[in-house]
Motif scaffolding. Structure first.
Motif, PDB file in Angstrom:
ATOM      1  N   ARG A 156      10.571   4.450   7.103  1.00  9.52           N
ATOM      2  CA  ARG A 156      10.045   5.389   8.098  1.00  9.52           C
ATOM      3  C   ARG A 156       8.737   4.886   8.716  1.00  9.52           C
ATOM      4  O   ARG A 156       7.774   5.620   8.847  1.00  9.52           O
ATOM      5  N   ILE A 157       8.745   3.608   9.077  1.00 10.76           N
ATOM      6  CA  ILE A 157       7.592   3.005   9.737  1.00 10.76           C
ATOM      7  C   ILE A 157       7.936   2.843  11.212  1.00 10.76           C
ATOM      8  O   ILE A 157       8.976   2.297  11.562  1.00 10.76           O
TER       9      ILE A 157
ATOM     10  N   THR B 158       4.917   6.589   8.616  1.00 14.40           N
ATOM     11  CA  THR B 158       3.790   5.708   8.903  1.00 14.40           C
ATOM     12  C   THR B 158       3.909   5.213  10.337  1.00 14.40           C
ATOM     13  O   THR B 158       4.994   4.836  10.782  1.00 14.40           O
ATOM     14  N   THR B 159       2.794   5.198  11.054  1.00 14.43           N
ATOM     15  CA  THR B 159       2.777   4.678  12.424  1.00 14.43           C
ATOM     16  C   THR B 159       1.869   3.460  12.478  1.00 14.43           C
ATOM     17  O   THR B 159       0.742   3.496  12.005  1.00 14.43           O
TER      18      THR B 159
ATOM     19  N   ALA C  87       3.762   5.736  -5.649  1.00  9.99           N
ATOM     20  CA  ALA C  87       3.624   5.751  -7.107  1.00  9.99           C
ATOM     21  C   ALA C  87       2.561   6.761  -7.544  1.00  9.99           C
ATOM     22  O   ALA C  87       2.783   7.537  -8.483  1.00  9.99           O
ATOM     23  N   VAL C  88       1.430   6.761  -6.855  1.00  8.35           N
ATOM     24  CA  VAL C  88       0.368   7.723  -7.181  1.00  8.35           C
ATOM     25  C   VAL C  88       0.845   9.143  -6.888  1.00  8.35           C
ATOM     26  O   VAL C  88       0.573  10.072  -7.651  1.00  8.35           O
ATOM     27  N   GLY C  89       1.589   9.309  -5.801  1.00  9.75           N
ATOM     28  CA  GLY C  89       2.129  10.626  -5.468  1.00  9.75           C
ATOM     29  C   GLY C  89       3.025  11.175  -6.557  1.00  9.75           C
ATOM     30  O   GLY C  89       2.967  12.361  -6.894  1.00  9.75           O
ATOM     31  N   LEU C  90       3.855  10.325  -7.133  1.00  8.24           N
ATOM     32  CA  LEU C  90       4.718  10.762  -8.235  1.00  8.24           C
ATOM     33  C   LEU C  90       3.901  11.138  -9.465  1.00  8.24           C
ATOM     34  O   LEU C  90       4.192  12.121 -10.146  1.00  8.24           O
TER      35      LEU C  90
ATOM     36  N   PHE D 292       0.826  -1.202   0.000  1.00 11.04           N
ATOM     37  CA  PHE D 292       0.000   0.000   0.000  1.00 11.04           C
ATOM     38  C   PHE D 292       0.864   1.257   0.000  1.00 11.04           C
ATOM     39  O   PHE D 292       0.582   2.222  -0.715  1.00 11.04           O
ATOM     40  N   LEU D 293       1.947   1.258   0.788  1.00 15.19           N
ATOM     41  CA  LEU D 293       2.844   2.409   0.805  1.00 15.19           C
ATOM     42  C   LEU D 293       3.503   2.623  -0.557  1.00 15.19           C
ATOM     43  O   LEU D 293       3.685   3.759  -1.000  1.00 15.19           O
ATOM     44  N   GLU D 294       3.867   1.530  -1.221  1.00 13.90           N
ATOM     45  CA  GLU D 294       4.433   1.644  -2.568  1.00 13.90           C
ATOM     46  C   GLU D 294       3.415   2.254  -3.529  1.00 13.90           C
ATOM     47  O   GLU D 294       3.759   3.083  -4.375  1.00 13.90           O
TER      48      GLU D 294
END
Length: 149
Positions: free
Chosen positions: A114-115, A72-73, A55-58, A49-51
């Motif tokens: 960064r989890i 992410t926490t 990808a969508v952010g880019l 999901f983070l990937e």
């Protein structure tokens, strides 16, 4: 059944996007083992999901700097599972040496992605709505946290 139930919810912008509830594949010998196994299952859903989010952010034009500082926490209410999850890869506790290697894999992805796995009060653990029968008042509290109503 003597098998524990795994439940988790992944939220993005405080909105549930992925959730799951299922019996675990094997019998756990302790509560921390069952919780650690559930944490491993949640991480198995979280990392792809983070990937996808990156990808969508880019695609939509978010800067690479923003995407690499994305934090992410993951909330865990069991101290034994929390302690083990935050140990360095390859380390274990005397009571966790028998845990299957397949549950430890996610620890290598925590710091680079960064989890953070952090403590949450059991009364506020939203995944409990998927794993156990709750009193009406506790169900309403968790439903409000999870869904906003």
């Amino acid at each position: 059944s003597v098998k524990s139930r795994t439940g988790y919810v992944i939220k993005y912008a405080n909105c549930p996007v992925i959730w799951k509830s299922k019996l675990q594949d094997y019998i756990s010998l302790s509560t921390p083992e069952a919780e650690y196994y559930a944490l491993s299952e949640a991480m198995r859903a979280l990392l792809p999901f983070l990937e996808l989010v990156q990808a969508v952010g880019l695609i939509v034009g978010l800067s690479q700097d923003y995407l690499t500082t994305f934090k992410t926490t993951v909330h865990e209410d069991n101290m034994g599972a929390l302690k083990l999850a935050n140990k360095e890869l390859g380390q274990s506790t005397p009571r966790s040496k028998h845990y299957a290697i397949r549950t430890h894999w996610f620890r290598q992805f925590l710091k680079p992605n960064r989890i953070v796995v952090s403590k949450i009060d059991t009364k506020l653990q939203q995944a409990d709505i998927f794993t156990k029968g709750l009193r009406t008042d506790q169900f309403r509290v968790l439903r409000r946290l999870l869904m906003g109503w």
